[in-house]
Design an enzyme around this catalytic site. Structure first.
Site, PDB file in Angstrom:
ATOM      1  N   SER A  79       2.583 -15.073  -9.006  1.00 34.55           N
ATOM      2  CA  SER A  79       1.565 -14.815 -10.019  1.00 34.55           C
ATOM      3  C   SER A  79       0.130 -15.032  -9.568  1.00 34.55           C
ATOM      4  CB  SER A  79       1.840 -15.664 -11.264  1.00 34.55           C
ATOM      5  OG  SER A  79       1.931 -17.040 -10.926  1.00 34.55           O
ATOM      6  N   ASP A 277      -3.329 -23.780 -18.205  1.00 37.39           N
ATOM      7  CA  ASP A 277      -1.905 -24.039 -17.971  1.00 37.39           C
ATOM      8  C   ASP A 277      -1.665 -24.886 -16.722  1.00 37.39           C
ATOM      9  OD1 ASP A 277      -2.510 -22.244 -15.966  1.00 37.39           O
ATOM     10  OD2 ASP A 277      -1.072 -20.718 -16.590  1.00 37.39           O
ATOM     11  N   HIS A 280      -2.182 -21.483 -13.002  1.00 36.91           N
ATOM     12  CA  HIS A 280      -2.809 -20.257 -12.519  1.00 36.91           C
ATOM     13  C   HIS A 280      -4.304 -20.453 -12.303  1.00 36.91           C
ATOM     14  CE1 HIS A 280       0.844 -18.609 -14.669  1.00 36.91           C
ATOM     15  NE2 HIS A 280       0.983 -18.192 -13.421  1.00 36.91           N
TER      16      HIS A 280
END
Length: 327
Positions: A79, A277, A280
């Site tokens: 990601s 979060d 990321h």
């Protein structure tokens, strides 16, 4: 009598009229010559279109369908390579920093294997399971071109997929097969695969067994990519983890720094800011990461050769990297 005078007048007019020239017109050109001239014209027009910048073609800067890059970079991993910058609660804020803005000199290989103008989010349509945002790809490409315009038009090949561990990138799997297939497609037409940018490993911090096997799996993956692309010294720049999904980040980071393969360079993302979060990278961090990747690519870049027979499928392989270790 009237009829006779009219006839004589007509005859006199015909005698006085100048005779038309019998010089050949374009209709009398030999067919083979006409075809040759038409082919030459088409070749000239296509050549002009090939080297024209998208902005010069009056289409708002979008890349024309026949655009081809000179230098290709593979973007793979999970990601943080795909990009989550600016994404909060699965919604991207749409903010594109100056360093990531579209350029007529940067293309993207679309999900349908077509070169198009690159713009954020680069992994749109590739990493389909989550919302994508800003990643390091555009910042990297723009930074490279600012310092080395000799690379020509850059082609970015997005292949990353969020939430994947290293075992999912093994040879024969979907992600690996897609990476190789897209890499081969990108190299058609004589483009040079300059390097692979790799950022992955957060998912392998969850399980201790995965963390312990990470180095072996990563080395195997890099070797397989080089072998299947027929680029035995393909430069690879990997990113050492900045964040984690599990408790074994130290084990994975150690494995990343101990890959110990030629032409593999590791840059450290530790210290880059993560979003809410804690996993990321933020947009600003992604811009910084892209610039770090660009510096890593350029700092040991030797004199490039335009062509080489080092690979059958990629005739313009960067054989210059054979001259100096990429460490």
């Amino acid at each position: 009598m009237v009829f006779r005078n009219t006839t004589l007048a007509s005859v006199d007019l015909e005698r006085q009229a100048p005779k038309t020239s019998k010089l050949p017109t374009h209709h009398h050109l030999r067919p083979s010559f006409a075809k040759a001239m038409f082919a030459l014209l088409c070749f000239f027009l296509l050549g002009c279109a090939r080297f024209a910048k998208p902005a010069d073609l009056g289409n708002g800067g979008a890349a024309p369908y026949f655009s081809q890059p000179s230098s290709v970079f593979l973007l793979a991993g999970q990601s943080n390579m795909a990009g989550r910058g600016g994404v909060v609660n699965d919604v991207w804020d749409g903010h594109v920093p100056t360093e990531c803005r579209a350029s007529g000199s940067v293309l993207r290989l679309s999900p349908g294997m077509i070169w198009e103008a690159a713009k954020e989010p680069i992994h749109l349509g590739i990493d389909v399971n989550k919302t994508v945002g800003i990643g390091p790809g555009m910042a990297f490409a723009n930074a490279v071109l600012r310092k080395d315009s000799g690379l020509g038009v850059i082609g970015l090949v997005p292949c990353a997929a969020g939430g994947t561990n290293i075992s999912e990138w093994g040879r024969g799997g979907h992600l690996y097969t897609r990476l190789i297939r897209r890499g081969e497609a990108a190299a058609r037409g004589g483009a040079t695969i300059q390097a692979m940018l790799w950022y992955q490993g957060e998912s392998d911090t969850v399980n201790l067994e995965d963390a312990k096997k990470y180095r072996t799996r990563l080395r195997r993956f890099f070797n397989h990519v080089r072998s299947d692309l027929e680029l035995p010294t393909l430069p690879i720049i990997q990113v050492a983890l900045a964040t984690q999904q599990g408790p074994y980040i130290d084990e994975v980071r150690e494995a990343q720094f101990r890959v110990d393969l030629p032409n593999v360079k590791t840059i450290d993302a530790k210290g880059l800011q993560a979003g809410p979060d804690y996993l990321h990278l933020t947009t600003a961090s992604q811009v910084q990461l892209g610039q770090m990747l660009a510096e890593a690519f350029l700092e040991r870049m030797p004199l490039r050769l335009q062509t080489s027979s080092a690979s059958r499928r990629h005739p313009s392989f960067v054989s210059g990297f054979l001259c100096r270790p990429f460490r």
